[in-house]
Design an enzyme around this catalytic site. Sequence first.
Site, short mmCIF file in Angstrom:
data_model
loop_
_atom_site.label_atom_id
_atom_site.label_comp_id
_atom_site.label_asym_id
_atom_site.label_seq_id
_atom_site.Cartn_x
_atom_site.Cartn_y
_atom_site.Cartn_z
N GLU A 54 46.76 38.18 39.64
CA GLU A 54 47.50 38.54 40.85
C GLU A 54 46.96 39.80 41.50
OE1 GLU A 54 49.24 37.88 43.71
OE2 GLU A 54 50.73 36.92 42.41
N SER A 66 50.42 33.46 46.96
CA SER A 66 50.00 34.80 46.52
C SER A 66 48.77 35.27 47.29
CB SER A 66 49.67 34.79 45.02
OG SER A 66 50.85 34.76 44.24
N ASP A 102 45.03 40.07 45.18
CA ASP A 102 45.64 40.82 46.28
C ASP A 102 44.73 41.93 46.78
OD1 ASP A 102 47.83 39.21 45.86
OD2 ASP A 102 49.03 40.74 44.86
#
Length: 654
Positions: free
Chosen positions: A320, A571, A324
């Site tokens: 994650e 995401s 990002d």
Amino acid sequence: MRYSLLALGALAASALAAPSGKYVLHEKRDHTPQGWWKTSQLRGNERMPMKIALTQSNMDKLEDYLMEVSHPTSEKYGQHWTAKQVADTFAPSKETVDTVRDWLVSSGIEAERISQSQSLGWLNFEVTVAEAESLLKTKYHKYMHKTGQPHVSCTEYHVPEHVRQHVDFITPTVHFDAKLSPPKDKLNPKIKRSGPTAAEGTSVTPGKAMAIGSPGSASLPKLGAADIDIFGFGADLSTCDEFIVPNCLRALYDIPPVLTSNPKNSYGIVEYTPQAFLQSDLNMFFANFSKFQVQKTPIFDSIDGGVDQTIVESFNYNGESDLDLEYAMTLVNPIKVTLYQTGDLVEGASFNNFLDAIDGSYCTFDGGDDPTQDAVYPDPYPGGYKGPENCGGFAATKVISTSYAYNEADLTPFYEMRQCNEYAKLGMLGTTFLYSSGDYGVAGNGGQCIDPTTGQYNNGTSGKFNPSFPGTCPYILSVGATQIKPGASVTQPEEACETVIFSGGGFSNVFPMPSYQAAAVQEFFTNHPPPYGADRYNNSRMTRGFPDVSANGANYVIAIDGSFSLVYGTSASSPTFGSVLTIVNEARADIGKGSIGFVNPALYAHPTVLNDITSGGNMGCGTPGFTATKGWDPVTGLGTPNTLKLIELFLLLP
């Protein structure tokens, strides 16, 4: 005669101490939460702290205030408030404070025992059990949790009729807000973290909110092919339908080169420990797709002991954060990106813990955080962060993207409404919040749907649709997912994502439809009525629809744990759309204008600045889900960004 005077004096004192007025029921608990049982009644001389949450002022005007500074037709558009203006506007009124204080004093609670919190939202005092039972017309009992944790509670309580409107709630009373046993080690990948959870009126699972960053959480991105060869991907756009890299996104969404880094502009990414980025992964990604950023790091804000842990390195811990930051930092370069690393390695943290850190008043607003869901600091458990809870002290960036989400049914409506109101207040200050809409179509995290009979989650093959939160909050920008059609180019229309993941979307069971969205959603129902009844979703046509917008969420190439892999999910969509809005803010800052803040009203008023998505669906719960159509739909929202058109629109606004 003297005896008579003394008697009269005693009678007068008794009358003064007796509460006056008709008492009415204020709160009642219908059942004891799962895992707790009543053990004994408390003795009258036992002492306990009591807190009264005072009713906030002007909460009924919150949306009006937000729309004043956010709707493109408003004369006050862009005139964002100061933090002091927000705090003063929503603080309890003098009438509320005086009314509740007078009631306490008239009931025998001496004025010197009563103190008001610094946030002005609470009255605090200590009472005996006998005093509390007399004050609230109730009986207190001791309860025990299956873990051995004791708690004090009553089943209902009452307040004078004239006081009721001034009291939000009182604790300890009907709420089970005791801190439960220590969580298991978040860094042990062998711990099972899935299973049935409660929904729709059934008791929620303690600790659900602060477990959002746990490895294996269903809201994290999904891993595809690993150890891929990326040779030639940087410049060649012919493979974007199979491998998304930054240049693919620039071409898809007309993202221009960013030439400046205005000090008034900023972009934030929120991560929840133990999720962590690896600098070696960032360097590997930058070396191939943004060479001048090698060795660049995000601005690191450690909230409540937040740490970029390297104890465990794997996709479940790094996927994650790597995703990002690699894309956000590359797309907005040279604008700096702030990483809000939230929570320690023992408890972790919730969205509320993050909000506390960027707005200190939220720590106590509407009764403060819920210790059964939100992490408590200093961390009482061995190895935890022993510093004070971060209430304020961290600045909110102009755009904040979060790629995590709960199911709306994971949490209580009160918990969600309190948090949602905070996003509105921060929107009034000029901050844009983006949240990913989920990866399981109309189903919830992990593909779970809701059994219409029991309210429990099932295996996802049937049942009611399970919307996400905060995606259903009307004061954030909810971001769904699209994909390039197989074999298509970056110049052709995308479709709703149907590769590995399905764009989360649907309708809230908690939040009413906001005014800015009403026309678009009603047009969807009129022209494309879904073939489902109330047994499947909230078909009242009166609740918040989501997502608002979308961006590509399939086949992202990321550097992860020393190699390149493909990942999927909203995401990816949220930080990509957040990057676009940061570039829009940069253009405004360069000509002396403020941030765009809460963007939803402007986007719904000007949908042509987005690329409408008209094909694909978001299957789930044993159904095809909803279908992407012309105009807004509960799959891809209004569509994907056209950055140049967005810049043109927002440069014209004040």
